[in-house]
Scaffold this active site. Structure first.
Site, PDB file in Angstrom:
ATOM      1  N   ASP A 273       0.841  -1.197   0.000  1.00  0.00           N
ATOM      2  CA  ASP A 273       0.000   0.000   0.000  1.00  0.00           C
ATOM      3  C   ASP A 273       0.877   1.249   0.000  1.00  0.00           C
ATOM      4  OD1 ASP A 273      -1.998   1.857   0.199  1.00  0.00           O
ATOM      5  OD2 ASP A 273      -2.581   1.350   2.269  1.00  0.00           O
ATOM      6  N   LYS A 280       1.535   7.903   0.479  1.00  0.00           N
ATOM      7  CA  LYS A 280       1.910   7.900   1.897  1.00  0.00           C
ATOM      8  C   LYS A 280       3.326   8.457   2.059  1.00  0.00           C
ATOM      9  CE  LYS A 280      -0.498   3.681   3.447  1.00  0.00           C
ATOM     10  NZ  LYS A 280      -1.439   4.297   4.390  1.00  0.00           N
ATOM     11  N   GLU A 352      -8.062   2.493   0.164  1.00  0.00           N
ATOM     12  CA  GLU A 352      -8.240   1.475  -0.878  1.00  0.00           C
ATOM     13  C   GLU A 352      -8.794   0.166  -0.354  1.00  0.00           C
ATOM     14  OE1 GLU A 352      -5.535   1.834   0.758  1.00  0.00           O
ATOM     15  OE2 GLU A 352      -5.065  -0.246   1.249  1.00  0.00           O
ATOM     16  N   ARG A 354     -11.175  -0.555   1.798  1.00  0.00           N
ATOM     17  CA  ARG A 354     -12.644  -0.642   1.796  1.00  0.00           C
ATOM     18  C   ARG A 354     -13.177  -0.841   0.380  1.00  0.00           C
ATOM     19  NH1 ARG A 354     -13.018   5.178   4.525  1.00  0.00           N
ATOM     20  NH2 ARG A 354     -11.080   4.369   5.372  1.00  0.00           N
TER      21      ARG A 354
HETATM   22  N1  BES Z   1      -3.410   0.161   5.138  1.00  0.00           N
HETATM   23  C1  BES Z   1      -3.828   1.403   5.657  1.00  0.00           C
HETATM   24  C2  BES Z   1      -4.169   1.370   7.139  1.00  0.00           C
HETATM   25  C3  BES Z   1      -3.042   1.056   8.106  1.00  0.00           C
HETATM   26  C4  BES Z   1      -2.393   2.068   8.773  1.00  0.00           C
HETATM   27  C5  BES Z   1      -2.706  -0.249   8.381  1.00  0.00           C
HETATM   28  C6  BES Z   1      -1.392   1.772   9.670  1.00  0.00           C
HETATM   29  C7  BES Z   1      -1.694  -0.544   9.288  1.00  0.00           C
HETATM   30  C8  BES Z   1      -1.043   0.464   9.944  1.00  0.00           C
HETATM   31  C9  BES Z   1      -5.077   1.890   4.907  1.00  0.00           C
HETATM   32  O1  BES Z   1      -5.169   1.509   3.584  1.00  0.00           O
HETATM   33  C10 BES Z   1      -5.026   3.380   4.912  1.00  0.00           C
HETATM   34  O2  BES Z   1      -4.156   3.917   4.303  1.00  0.00           O
HETATM   35  N2  BES Z   1      -5.980   3.992   5.608  1.00  0.00           N
HETATM   36  C11 BES Z   1      -6.046   5.404   5.698  1.00  0.00           C
HETATM   37  C12 BES Z   1      -7.480   5.816   5.453  1.00  0.00           C
HETATM   38  C13 BES Z   1      -7.660   7.285   5.259  1.00  0.00           C
HETATM   39  C14 BES Z   1      -7.068   7.720   3.935  1.00  0.00           C
HETATM   40  C15 BES Z   1      -9.138   7.598   5.305  1.00  0.00           C
HETATM   41  C16 BES Z   1      -5.587   5.789   7.096  1.00  0.00           C
HETATM   42  O3  BES Z   1      -5.887   5.075   8.048  1.00  0.00           O
HETATM   43  O4  BES Z   1      -4.894   6.794   7.222  1.00  0.00           O
HETATM   44 ZN    ZN Z   2      -4.236  -0.224   3.063  1.00  0.00          ZN
HETATM   45 MN    MN Z   3      -4.214   2.798   2.240  1.00  0.00          MN
END
Ligand code: BES
Ligand code: ZN
Ligand code: MN
Length: 513
Positions: A273, A280, A352, A354
């Site tokens: 991701d 990120k 992504e 969801r």
């Molecule tokens: N894979 C991440 C969530 C995550 C964060 C998993 C830290 C493990 C450790 C997910 O896809 C993500 O990026 N979520 C975002 C959502 C936001 C853009 C609404 C998040 O949590 O920041």
């Molecule tokens: Zn993710």
């Molecule tokens: Mn993500």
């Protein structure tokens, strides 16, 4: 890398053992901690005679309280030359205590060939002791897990054998088998999670699923990108569009005779991701090879159902994609069409998980009509902020399902905490141009984990459903207790306990035949 340690139930007593490390359990006890009385696997008088002082005196000398996992060690000759003797705290010998004690013993036994201990405490294996013995084995094996791609593996190797003196009855053997099955399923999940994403692309994960399914006698089906296109998996394809390594959907079926119910498990399978164009920062990205933990957990669970004799039919769905950054990636502002026909405005490509889950849930509702849906995903950083790395977030509108999963978590040592699906927050996911937006508009603050759960709920067709957000406990920063640094496989044991422990899949409301 599969766990190398073999568990061997053996007859006799501790002092007959040829092990190079011998552990004597210390129970917390009422007034003072105690070592087990004579019985299966131990002869206290003979043992005392060969120790530097009596076991009771040594417990006093080392000021042991018998706390689970507490350890003191010293050399002694038990009859076959000098060996390491370990006084091992086992608390009250409850399953959680013995899980911790097993892990501590395995860690103390690193660098030794064979460790031995007695199960004298669990003499009544048939009532209550069986769970404790299974937990002990589970803890010892999980702490012996290793994953390394180094040319010279650092650190001492886990023991080759763990002898359980006095655990040679049929009941004991079945408890040992259960503990092993839970640990090995978790190790399978950890291996998949710890594999770097250069190797682990969607096709690789689908191929691994094929191997696991074949070994476990399960039916497997894989959708490649062409078939995904033909069948309308628009959200999964959109998430995978930025990668040269196209997405896959994997379906694995476990079908016992006369199943008590049908459960669908959906696991988030993002093999890496980056965040996509909503990129990120490196600090958040560097651990994202673990973003397929949900898929790994579901595969680990599927691998163990037959061995554990689960009475429920289970279908595992793994939507697998790489969320990459490139000119072919989906853009913020794009509108995509999910499997169920609804349109989604993608306001943040980093939300992504969801999206791929929506397609898998939509497929489950339309094609499988199960009695219940449970999904597992490293979905939101917000769940980690809320509950830390020790506890998973549970969302469900179904009281019985939520209660059953919570209990299974408690009993497994994989606790989950239920968070609310606050109805008013649903408005935040409304879109100006599509049926739904993939992130909230901020009107209700930033309840990130709940928003993600509310998004998923849209695709569950009103079926009993529970969502486990394992973003926190999915990874461990260190070797500690039953955990090893890296992927933990959190919720593998919880789900296996729910699907195969005692009551057949409690929490299914009226849907169970
Ligand atoms: N894979 C991440 C969530 C995550 C964060 C998993 C830290 C493990 C450790 C997910 O896809 C993500 O990026 N979520 C975002 C959502 C936001 C853009 C609404 C998040 O949590 O920041
Ligand atoms: Zn993710
Ligand atoms: Mn993500």
């Amino acid at each position: 890398m599969p766990i190398a340690t073999e568990i061997r139930p053996v007859p006799g007593t501790l002092i007959d053992s040829a092990a190079d490390l011998v552990a004597i359990p210390v129970v917390r006890g009422g007034e003072a901690p105690t070592v087990p009385a004579a019985g299966a696997g131990v002869e206290p008088a003979e043992l005392d005679a060969r120790l530097p002082a009596s076991a009771a005196e040594l417990v006093g000398h080392y000021e042991l309280a018998g706390k689970p996992g507490e350890i003191a060690q010293f050399p002694a000759d038990l009859g076959a030359g000098l060996v390491r003797v370990v006084l091992l705290g086992v608390g009250d010998a409850a399953p959680a205590d013995l899980r911790a004690a097993g892990a501590a013993l395995a860690r103390a036994a690193k660098g030794h060939t064979t460790a031995a201990t007695t199960v004298a405490l669990l003499e009544a294996v048939a009532d209550g002791g069986a769970d404790a013995l299974a937990a002990f084995v589970e803890g010892a094996l999980l702490a012996s897990y290793r994953f390394s791609l180094a040319s010279n593996t650092k650190g001492a190797a886990p023991p080759e054998n763990l002898e359980l003196v006095g655990a040679d009855s049929e009941d004991a053997a079945s408890a040992v088998g259960r503990g092993e099955a839970l640990a090995r399923a978790t190790a399978l999940a950890r291996d998949l999670i710890n594999t770097p994403s250069a190797e682990k692309d969607p096709a690789w994960l689908a191929a691994r699923a094929g191997v696991v399914a074949a070994k476990s006698g399960l039916h497997v089906e894989v959708w490649d990108e062409h078939r995904l296109q033909r069948d309308g998996f628009g959200a999964l394809l959109a998430v995978g569009a930025g990668s040269d390594r196209p997405p896959r959907l994997v379906r694995v079926d476990y079908r016992p005779k006369n199943p008590a119910a049908h459960i669908v498990l959906v696991g988030k399978g993002i093999t890496f991701d980056t965040g996509g164009l909503s990129l990120k920062p490196n600090d958040n990205m560097k651990l994202m090879k673990t973003d397929m933990s949900g898929a790994a957990v579901v595969l680990g669970v599927m691998s163990a159902l037959a061995g554990l004799g689960s009475p429920v039919a289970v279908t595992g769905l793994l939507p697998v994609a790489e969320n990459a950054f490139s000119g072919s990636a989906q853009r913020p502002g794009d509108v995509i069409t999910a499997y169920d026909g609804r349109t989604i405005e993608v306001l943040n490509t980093d939300a992504e998980g969801r999206l791929v889950m929506a397609d898998a849930l939509g497929y489950a509702v339309a094609e499988l009509a199960p009695d219940a849906l449970v999904d597992v995903a490293t979905l939101t950083g917000a769940a980690k902020v809320a509950l830390g790395t020790g506890t998973g977030a549970l969302f469900s509108d179904d009281e019985a399902l939520a209660a059953a999963l919570s209990e299974a978590g408690q009993e497994s040592g994989e606790p989950v905490w239920r968070l609310p699906l606050t109805g008013e927050y649903r408005d935040a996911l409304d879109s100006q141009v599509a049926d739904l937006a993939n992130i909230g508009n901020g009107d209700y603050g930033r309840p990130g984990a709940a928003e993600a759960a509310l998004f998923l709920r849209e695709f569950t067709g009103g079926l009993p459903w529970a969502h486990l957000d394992i973003a926190g406990p999915g990874r461990s920063a260190s070797d500690e207790g039953v955990l090893t640094k890296g992927g933990t496989g959190f919720s593998t044991r919880l789900l296996l306990r729910w699907l195969s422990g005692g009551e057949p899949a409690a929490g299914l409301g009226g849907g169970v035949a």
